[in-house]
Scaffold this active site. Structure first.
Site, short mmCIF file in Angstrom:
data_model
loop_
_atom_site.label_atom_id
_atom_site.label_comp_id
_atom_site.label_asym_id
_atom_site.label_seq_id
_atom_site.Cartn_x
_atom_site.Cartn_y
_atom_site.Cartn_z
N ASP A 108 0.85 -1.19 0.00
CA ASP A 108 0.00 0.00 0.00
C ASP A 108 0.89 1.24 0.00
OD1 ASP A 108 -2.38 1.71 0.57
OD2 ASP A 108 -3.30 -0.20 1.12
N HIS A 162 -3.87 6.15 2.88
CA HIS A 162 -4.58 4.96 2.42
C HIS A 162 -4.10 3.70 3.12
CE1 HIS A 162 -5.87 1.77 -0.34
NE2 HIS A 162 -6.85 2.58 -0.69
N SER A 205 -11.49 -0.95 -1.14
CA SER A 205 -10.23 -0.94 -0.42
C SER A 205 -10.43 -1.21 1.07
CB SER A 205 -9.52 0.41 -0.57
OG SER A 205 -8.72 0.44 -1.71
#
Length: 601
Positions: free
Chosen positions: A191, A229, A403
């Site tokens: 990520d 994220h 996600s």
């Protein structure tokens, strides 16, 4: 903007940026202009054609022969992982010798500036001039050449209102009540990184030099996340309840991470391959077992379609017992919006639902663009709407998208592996799919897949199967290795294959010398080697090794119209020994370890 949610132009499938890469699995070029041109991806060929003769371009070179990981034994999970890693490394070391020598010679001439060899799959990242790639494409040992360039575009995000019923929806608290919190399990994400300053995450980082990897070298020792994220996805997997409510599925697990995006939000194929390779063996020592148990991937290519550039990496993860979990993508509500790598055969695609089990409007739908005719897309769904999780700087946020659905499944695997630590990747997938709560039309479909994640049902199903279920084989499953040798059964393998050819009257003949080794690489006599010829000559041959551990097989006369003959070892037999083909090696790299091709003289 859709429903007030900030829409990240898609790579980090929550709404994060986009990996702009080819979306087709085949690389066909009409009327190739030079030998091997059909091996070069069209978009890379366009780049090469437009480049100056001395311009340096980076691309990924995939070798023709890949390691066979289907029959590697092991007394336990750690031993099996070591066997897989050593087989991958042996294959790469043997078959890359000649191409590395070529690249070194080109580097001396100034036409190659960098070579990064891989063993997680048999291939290399090469930075070179266009002419070098033309020569590489013409080589018989090269399968394909694909772009390294990946572009990411980020758009602003907007947080939602939040609540935490998502964990109850998937029955995580039911396992916590059994004392199953993910203890002893390590999860990882590929990520944007992780903000280690968050108290919920700092205390759960495994720590040490084998727990963080930044292939760009921008943050070499300390986890960092300039996007947020990766911090969101990690929180869903392992965070606790320090913010007042429980937000992580497996709060007893530890984490490690790979930062596959640089500080400007861009990624490269080279970095992703490096990340998967690091996850296979974080400390670089196959004898130690420090690979994670779970790997979450909340990223995708920029548009629906099939791209298999990372399929070999995912197959390697499966071979050591890691089920690659992927976000299914945010390209719905239309059908046929599957996206890679989630739709690759080795991946488990996770779509998103809200806490009322309604499909998230933008969750990608099937069928799979990669032609998995016997499966649905996604394989499973999990909560992904208004999910509260950890944010940068110690804060919390609520976000939506597939996600956030994927780490629910990754966290679920951490709990199941806490209770049943020896599950293979196929068994993990079987437990999730067989027990998913059916939603939408009765039976599997291309919106909800096999259904919504149900942790308690998966746990009970595994308990009923003694923690050792036998999954029904599917095209997406790597077979569970079956041990064929034990410590009390010494093993044999090919130690070297050398071919030769000689002219004959109006024809030619080929011969192969085989060297047989035991487990300690000692020479073995009286071993009968059997195999098959193909190409210019067909038939079976066998020979028995002498005191030097060597023997030779040969063809009959071959027509001069035939250019090659190939011999493949099918077995080695001697009393008291077992043949282990995954141990085969070839120090001079002129074979693929089990077969060798001889050219006409």
């Amino acid at each position: 903007m859709k429903n007030g949610i900030g829409w990240l132009v898609a790579v980090m499938v929550l709404m994060s940026g986009a990996i702009l890469m080819p979306t087709t699995a085949q690389y066909a070029v009409a009327a190739p202009s030079s030998p091997g041109a059909e091996k070069v991806a069209p978009e890379l060929q366009a780049t090469l054609d437009a480049a100056a003769p001395d311009e340096m371009i980076t691309a990924i070179v995939t070798m023709r022969v890949q390691a066979d990981l289907s029959q590697i034994p092991g007394a336990d999970r750690a031993a099996h992982q070591q066997g897989v890693i050593r087989a991958l490394q042996a294959q790469a070391d043997a078959s890359q010798k000649q191409i590395r020598a070529f690249l070194r010679s080109q580097e001396a001439q100034g036409t190659v500036s960098e070579t990064i060899p891989f063993w997680v799959f048999n291939g290399l990242s090469v930075t070179a001039t266009p002419g070098v790639f033309q020569e590489l494409a013409a080589r018989d040992d090269v399968a394909r050449i694909t772009p390294d360039a990946i572009e990411v575009e980020l758009a602003p995000l907007q947080a939602d209102a939040s609540a935490e019923p998502n964990l109850s929806v998937v029955n995580a608290p039911a396992l916590w009540g059994l004392g199953i919190l993910g203890q002893g399990v390590v999860v990882a994400n590929m990520d944007t990184g992780v903000d280690i300053s968050h108290p919920e995450l700092l205390s759960r980082w495994r720590g040490g030099t084998n727990s963080w990897y930044d292939p760009y070298g921008q943050h070499p020792t300390t986890p960092s996340d300039l996007s947020g994220h990766g911090t969101w996805t990690m929180g869903v997997m392992v965070a606790g309840d320090a913010g007042g409510t429980a937000i992580g599925v497996a709060p007893g697990a530890q984490w490690i991470a790979v930062k596959i995006f640089d500080d400007r939000g861009r990624s490269r194929a080279t970095a992703i391959h490096q990340g998967y390779q690091w996850l296979m063996d974080p400390d670089g020592n196959p004898s130690t077992s420090d690979a994670p148990d779970v790997v979450n991937n909340s990223w995708t290519f920029s548009s629906p379609g099939c791209n298999l550039d990372f399929e070999l990496d995912l197959e390697s993860l499966r071979a050591i017992g890691i089920l690659p979990v992927f976000a299914a993508g945010n390209y719905g509500p239309s059908g046929s919006t599957s996206v890679s790598p989630a739709n690759n055969p080795a991946a488990l695609a996770v779509g998103a639902t809200d806490n009322g089990d309604q499909i998230y409007a933008y969750s990608s739908r099937g069928p799979s663009a990669c032609g998995e005719v016997s499966s649905v897309y996604p394989e499973i769904v999990a909560p992904g709407v208004s999910i509260r999780t950890t944010d940068r700087y110690g804060f919390y946020t609520s976000q939506s998208g597939t996600s956030l659905a994927a780490p629910h499944v990754s966290g679920a695997l951490a709990l199941l592996l806490n209770a049943f630590p020896d599950l293979s990747a196929g068994q993990q997938e079987a437990a999730l799919v067989a027990t998913a709560a059916d939603k939408g039309p009765t039976g599997p479909d291309n919106d909800f897949g096999n259904g919504r994640l149900d942790l308690l049902a998966a746990h009970d199903w595994l308990s009923a199967n003694g923690g050792n279920p036998t999954p029904t084989p599917t095209p997406t499953e790597t077979p569970t290795p079956t041990p064929t040798a034990t410590a009390s059964s010494p093993a044999l393998h090919v130690g070297d294959l050398d071919g030769s050819s000689a002219p004959a009257k109006g024809a030619w003949a080929a011969a192969v010398e085989i060297e047989v080794h035991d487990t300690n690489h000692g020479l073995v006599s009286d071993a009968t080697v059997t195999g098959d010829w193909s190409g210019g000559y067909s038939g079976k041959s066998s020979c028995t090794t002498d005191d030097s551990g060597r023997c030779q097989v040969s063809t009959g006369n071959i027509s001069k119209k035939k250019d090659i003959a190939t011999f493949a070892v099918s077995g080695i037999a001697v009393a008291g020994y077992t043949y282990e083909p995954w141990g085969n090696h070839d120090p001079d790299g002129d074979s693929d370890l089990t077969s060798i091709t001889i050219n006409k003289p």
